[in-house]
Design an enzyme around this catalytic site. Structure first.
Site, PDB file in Angstrom:
ATOM      1  N   ASN A  14      -5.469  63.588  -8.531  1.00 33.85           N
ATOM      2  CA  ASN A  14      -6.169  62.315  -8.469  1.00 33.85           C
ATOM      3  C   ASN A  14      -7.517  62.376  -9.183  1.00 33.85           C
ATOM      4  OD1 ASN A  14      -7.853  60.426  -5.987  1.00 33.85           O
ATOM      5  ND2 ASN A  14      -6.321  59.572  -7.353  1.00 33.85           N
ATOM      6  N   GLY A  16      -8.690  64.976 -11.066  1.00 31.24           N
ATOM      7  CA  GLY A  16      -8.518  65.525 -12.402  1.00 31.24           C
ATOM      8  C   GLY A  16      -8.115  64.454 -13.407  1.00 31.24           C
ATOM      9  N   LYS A 205     -19.641  68.830   2.808  1.00 31.40           N
ATOM     10  CA  LYS A 205     -19.554  67.427   3.250  1.00 31.40           C
ATOM     11  C   LYS A 205     -18.144  67.060   3.702  1.00 31.40           C
ATOM     12  CE  LYS A 205     -17.496  65.951  -0.691  1.00 31.40           C
ATOM     13  NZ  LYS A 205     -16.362  65.043  -0.920  1.00 31.40           N
ATOM     14  N   LYS A 297      -3.730  68.181  -0.898  1.00 32.90           N
ATOM     15  CA  LYS A 297      -4.204  68.930   0.259  1.00 32.90           C
ATOM     16  C   LYS A 297      -5.606  68.477   0.661  1.00 32.90           C
ATOM     17  CE  LYS A 297      -0.796  71.846   0.966  1.00 32.90           C
ATOM     18  NZ  LYS A 297      -0.066  71.860   2.248  1.00 32.90           N
ATOM     19  N   GLN A 299      -9.359  69.295   1.935  1.00 34.56           N
ATOM     20  CA  GLN A 299     -10.283  70.409   1.763  1.00 34.56           C
ATOM     21  C   GLN A 299     -11.097  70.676   3.031  1.00 34.56           C
ATOM     22  OE1 GLN A 299     -10.221  72.309  -1.139  1.00 34.56           O
ATOM     23  NE2 GLN A 299      -8.470  71.006  -1.553  1.00 34.56           N
TER      24      GLN A 299
END
Length: 350
Positions: A14, A16, A205, A297, A299
């Site tokens: 997304n 990239g 964050k 995934k 993070q």
């Protein structure tokens, strides 16, 4: 006249694909960059076609950034070594857990004077504790690294909605080159020298955003969510001061990579969204990733696990109750209803 710099984007998810849209357009119009931008794509089949074939014929990443056309000079390549061959600038934008294996494949392919920039939001752990992703790339490939982090939700960047971002670069000249490669009228870049702090902001964050998602899923109001964001920011600053070797100033946290990215992620990011569903559904993080993220995934949970092991080794878990609560809820079966209890005696209140 200098030879135009060749650019390779390592990753095509997304974010990239969104950054490829910007880089492709800039490379086409700016003479100092080679007009062809190669983008490494993890090959997979989509509707019985190779994803690289779809991108190179339809100029759209229909799986990870549907509805947005990529410049025709962005060329999808399934072979990583082929994509990176001869590159003067490598833009890394893959899930952080894959970076080690990718660097192993790139070692024989990278030019010594290549410039690297990481858009990867995560950290790793080594025998001596915290390892930044840019540091791992530098160690394995021997190239100078910068980072780009900011309040940049990929779909909004692809839609060319105005936003800011931060490049952290210890090399001023590299910072200038990368800014020229990626800045547009609606994607504004500030370059700062505290690269390690910038990178940590991008990773930490996501943990706070998981906590914000818990708040939303549990039905808490704006006051509670604001408190979680503030306490999360204080833990981010405290962690950076403990683990960054260079200076850590409040000014960097006021850049897009700091407060702005934190707020955006806590209101609009995937970590918040999945954490809200986690609190409401009782399903595991892994189940929700499969259901909600189209193969991508999260993070935040994984970063919380990596930080927890580092903090535990240094006997500092109690100083970071928000980070710790996110880890324990995601991985150790702690009830999500306990989240706010973990913050009621936060060190910031003592």
């Amino acid at each position: 006249m200098c030879t135009p710099r060749k650019v390779c984007i390592v990753g095509s998810g997304n974010w990239g694909s969104a950054i490829a849209k910007i880089i492709g357009a800039n490379a086409k119009r700016i003479d100092q960059f080679d007009s062809t931008v190669k983008m490494w794509v993890f090959e997979e089949m989509v509707n019985d076609k190779k994803l690289t074939e779809i991108i190179n014929t339809e100029h759209e990443n229909v799986k990870y950034l549907p509805g947005h056309k990529l410049p025709v000079n962005v060329v999808a390549v399934a072979d990583l070594q082929e994509a990176a061959a001869g590159a003067d600038i490598l833009v890394f934008v893959v899930p952080h857990q894959f970076i080690g294996k990718l660097c192993d494949q790139l070692k024989t392919q990278v030019k010594k004077d290549c410039i690297g920039v990481s858009l990867i939001k995560g950290v790793d752990e080594g025998p001596e504790g915290l390892k930044l992703i840019s540091g791992i790339i530098h160690e394995q490939l021997g190239i100078e690294m910068s980072v780009l982090m900011g309040a940049n939700i990929a779909n909004e960047v692809a839609e060319e909605k105005f936003c800011e971002t931060t490049i952290g670069s210890k090399n001023k000249e590299h910072g200038k080159i990368l800014k020229q490669l990626m800045q547009t009228p609606n994607f504004r870049i500030t370059v700062v020298e505290e690269a390690d702090t910038v990178e940590l902001c991008g990773a930490l964050k996501n943990i706070v955003a998981v906590g914000a998602g818990f708040c939303d899923g549990l039905g808490f109001g704006d006051n509670t969510k604001a408190a979680v964001i503030r306490l999360g920011l204080m833990e981010m600053i405290a962690f950076a001061k403990l683990f960054c070797k260079g200076p850590v100033t409040s000014a960097t946290f006021l850049e897009s990579c700091g407060v702005a990215d934190l707020i955006t992620t806590c209101y609009g990011g995937r970590n918040r969204k999945v954490a809200e569903a986690f609190a409401k559904s009782g399903k595991s993080i892994e189940e929700l990733e499969r259901e909600m993220l189209n193969g991508q995934k999260l993070q935040g949970p994984q970063t919380s696990a990596e930080l927890h092991r580092i903090l535990k080794a240094k006997d500092m878990v109690d100083k970071f109750p928000l980070f710790t609560a996110v880890y324990e809820i995601c991985y150790e079966g702690r009830p999500v209803n306990d989240f706010i209890k973990s913050l009621q005696k936060h060190p910031e209140h003592l």
